[in-house]
Design an enzyme around this catalytic site. Structure first.
Site, mmCIF file in Angstrom:
data_model
loop_
_atom_site.group_PDB
_atom_site.id
_atom_site.type_symbol
_atom_site.label_atom_id
_atom_site.label_comp_id
_atom_site.label_asym_id
_atom_site.label_seq_id
_atom_site.Cartn_x
_atom_site.Cartn_y
_atom_site.Cartn_z
ATOM 1 N N GLY A 5 46.075 17.566 11.894
ATOM 2 C CA GLY A 5 46.698 18.890 11.932
ATOM 3 C C GLY A 5 46.223 19.676 10.726
ATOM 4 O O GLY A 5 46.267 19.165 9.590
ATOM 5 N N ALA A 6 45.773 20.904 10.932
ATOM 6 C CA ALA A 6 45.126 21.642 9.855
ATOM 7 C C ALA A 6 45.957 21.705 8.570
ATOM 8 O O ALA A 6 45.512 21.232 7.512
ATOM 9 C CB ALA A 6 44.762 23.046 10.370
ATOM 10 N N ARG A 53 36.839 16.065 6.985
ATOM 11 C CA ARG A 53 36.792 16.760 8.282
ATOM 12 C C ARG A 53 36.373 18.211 8.032
ATOM 13 O O ARG A 53 36.856 18.844 7.092
ATOM 14 C CB ARG A 53 38.149 16.705 9.010
ATOM 15 C CG ARG A 53 38.591 15.304 9.407
ATOM 16 C CD ARG A 53 39.864 15.330 10.248
ATOM 17 N NE ARG A 53 39.598 15.793 11.616
ATOM 18 C CZ ARG A 53 40.572 16.089 12.486
ATOM 19 N NH1 ARG A 53 41.841 15.996 12.118
ATOM 20 N NH2 ARG A 53 40.282 16.496 13.715
ATOM 21 N N GLN A 65 47.258 14.595 21.701
ATOM 22 C CA GLN A 65 48.258 15.144 20.786
ATOM 23 C C GLN A 65 49.430 15.759 21.561
ATOM 24 O O GLN A 65 50.576 15.748 21.100
ATOM 25 C CB GLN A 65 47.650 16.229 19.887
ATOM 26 C CG GLN A 65 46.680 15.735 18.831
ATOM 27 C CD GLN A 65 45.230 15.765 19.296
ATOM 28 O OE1 GLN A 65 44.953 15.653 20.499
ATOM 29 N NE2 GLN A 65 44.302 15.887 18.367
ATOM 30 N N ASP A 70 42.928 25.914 13.646
ATOM 31 C CA ASP A 70 42.327 25.164 12.547
ATOM 32 C C ASP A 70 41.531 26.062 11.619
ATOM 33 O O ASP A 70 41.353 25.745 10.449
ATOM 34 C CB ASP A 70 41.443 24.047 13.122
ATOM 35 C CG ASP A 70 42.300 22.975 13.765
ATOM 36 O OD1 ASP A 70 42.679 23.147 14.934
ATOM 37 O OD2 ASP A 70 42.641 21.994 13.078
ATOM 38 N N ASN A 109 40.285 26.002 17.453
ATOM 39 C CA ASN A 109 41.459 25.169 17.653
ATOM 40 C C ASN A 109 41.057 24.000 18.543
ATOM 41 O O ASN A 109 39.921 23.900 18.993
ATOM 42 C CB ASN A 109 42.603 25.984 18.258
ATOM 43 C CG ASN A 109 43.951 25.267 18.140
ATOM 44 O OD1 ASN A 109 44.328 24.791 17.084
ATOM 45 N ND2 ASN A 109 44.654 25.165 19.260
ATOM 46 N N LYS A 110 42.028 23.112 18.791
ATOM 47 C CA LYS A 110 41.725 21.919 19.563
ATOM 48 C C LYS A 110 40.938 22.207 20.835
ATOM 49 O O LYS A 110 41.221 23.203 21.513
ATOM 50 C CB LYS A 110 43.057 21.234 19.928
ATOM 51 C CG LYS A 110 42.937 19.929 20.661
ATOM 52 C CD LYS A 110 42.020 18.923 20.002
ATOM 53 C CE LYS A 110 42.320 18.761 18.564
ATOM 54 N NZ LYS A 110 41.224 18.183 17.754
HETATM 55 C C1 LIG Z 1 49.176 23.447 12.974
HETATM 56 S S1 LIG Z 1 47.522 23.447 13.318
HETATM 57 C C2 LIG Z 1 47.273 21.985 14.204
HETATM 58 C C3 LIG Z 1 45.924 21.970 14.847
HETATM 59 O O1 LIG Z 1 45.165 20.858 14.351
HETATM 60 C C4 LIG Z 1 44.883 20.013 15.454
HETATM 61 O O2 LIG Z 1 43.677 19.340 15.352
HETATM 62 P P1 LIG Z 1 43.668 17.758 15.006
HETATM 63 O O3 LIG Z 1 44.798 17.137 15.766
HETATM 64 O O4 LIG Z 1 42.288 17.303 15.458
HETATM 65 O O5 LIG Z 1 43.832 17.665 13.510
HETATM 66 C C5 LIG Z 1 44.855 20.961 16.617
HETATM 67 O O6 LIG Z 1 43.679 21.719 16.650
HETATM 68 C C6 LIG Z 1 46.062 21.794 16.320
HETATM 69 O O7 LIG Z 1 46.154 22.994 17.011
#
Ligand SMILES: CSC[C@H]1O[C@H](OP(=O)(O)O)[C@H](O)[C@@H]1O
Length: 351
Positions: free
Chosen positions: A47-48, A87, A195, A236, A246-247
């Site tokens: 999560g960012a 990352r 997620q 992100d 974003n994801k």
């Molecule tokens: C509150 S922003 C969370 C954002 O980060 C996630 O990516 P990851 O699970 O790969 O760290 C995803 O893009 C979420 O929207």
């Protein structure tokens, strides 16, 4: 419901292992910066904003272990580089490390013990600032989504993706706290890391917010059948022109939302806006291991030897974004002008 995503405990960083949720609530204790870096790389913490906070605490851990003042420079450079390399896409990681590096530069000649304390203080401030920002943006988002009773979200932008409260899920929490009626939150599973089905569904059930889990392939169906009043997702990295990384799958949601006249909102703190990044074309997209695609929960589901793609993020063009909900304001087009006006005081140079 208080999810303890991340906790600083005098010389240790405690992380809930998000790879084990929802079946097990297991905590990982990181006693040095390398363990924090590994936790970020392997998505124990993800999560960012959450990885930004974790990286900041990793820097504080790295400093705590320095014994000889003469080694401060070499050790701290290694700490920053190791955490910066974990990352690439989420700008919050690099923003938080830039804040820690500024604190380091300001205090590196003031004695080792003072430096250690200042870095720990800055990491805790980044942690607390994130929660405060999420609560503020949640409130602004609740006002914007007033009257939207059926909402779709993608991935996890909840307490688990931040220091607490969440961004997209922060909006939903604020809506509930304000007494707004939420009839349904559609959560798509968010392959390959799941997620949505593993983390967002878990958070919303604990909050007693009505949640319906759908597969990624059902996003078009629920919007075509007019079951969705609004979409809200996290981010992100937001480029200076409003393009949103974003994801993976977010772009698909945004195109479907436009096709069916559903407003598409992005919720993120201003620390996610990168004014130094002109457009989405300039955002580095993380490529993750093929195992995430060929396996589920450690079990192989695809044939040996199959070729895979696994970009962890995609970019949504700013023209598909109805508004960007930040802790300072709800930003609407023209994004290039309005993001600079709202976010310039938060922005830090990372390179
Ligand atoms: C509150 S922003 C969370 C954002 O980060 C996630 O990516 P990851 O699970 O790969 O760290 C995803 O893009 C979420 O929207």
């Amino acid at each position: 419901m208080t999810v303890r995503t991340i906790e600083w405990r005098a010389g240790e960083v405690i992380l809930i292992d998000q790879r084990r949720l929802p079946r097990k609530e297991v905590y990982r204790v990181c006693r040095n910066y390398r363990q924090v870096a590994q936790a970020i790389r392997t998505m124990v913490v993800r999560g960012a904003p959450a990885i930004g906070v974790a990286a900041a605490m990793g820097v504080a851990l790295g400093a705590r272990r320095i014994r000889h003042p003469k080694s401060v420079g070499s050790v701290m450079e290694r700490v920053f580089r190791t955490l910066e390399d974990t990352r690439p896409t989420a700008v919050n990681l690099h923003w938080a490390l830039a804040r820690m590096r500024r604190t380091y530069e300001e205090n590196k000649d003031g004695g080792l013990e003072l430096l250690k304390q200042r870095l720990e203080d800055e990491a805790m401030e980044i942690y607390e600032d994130d929660i405060a920002a999420n609560r503020r943006l949640g409130g602004l988002g609740a006002g914007l989504l007033k009257g939207s009773r059926r909402i779709l979200t993608h991935c996890n932008a909840g307490a688990l993706a931040t220091a607490g409260y969440g961004t997209a899920l922060g909006v939903l929490r604020a809506m509930k706290e304000s007494g707004a009626a939420i009839d349904e939150v559609f959560v798509d599973e968010t392959r390959p890391f799941l997620q949505g089905s593993r983390l967002t569904a878990w958070e919303l059930l604990k909050e007693e917010i009505p949640v319906t889990l759908i597969t990624d392939s059902m996003m078009g169906y629920v919007m075509q059948s007019r079951q969705v009043d609004a979409v809200v997702v996290g981010a992100d990295r937001v480029a200076a022109n409003g393009d949103v990384a974003n994801k993976i799958g977010t772009y698909t949601v945004a195109v479907l939302a436009q096709r069916h006249g559903v407003p598409f909102y992005v919720a993120c703190p201003t620390s996610t806006v990168d004014l130094g990044c002109p457009s989405g074309a300039d955002i580095p997209i993380e490529q993750r291991s093929q195992d995430e695609v060929t396996h589920i929960a450690g079990s192989r589901i695809a044939p040996d030897g199959v070729h895979t793609l696994n970009p962890a993020f995609d970019v949504t063009d700013h023209s598909l974004v109805s508004a960007i909900i930040t802790e300072k304001a709800v930003v609407t087009p023209p994004y290039k002008k309005n993001l600079r006006a709202v976010c310039s005081s938060t922005s830090l140079r990372y390179t």
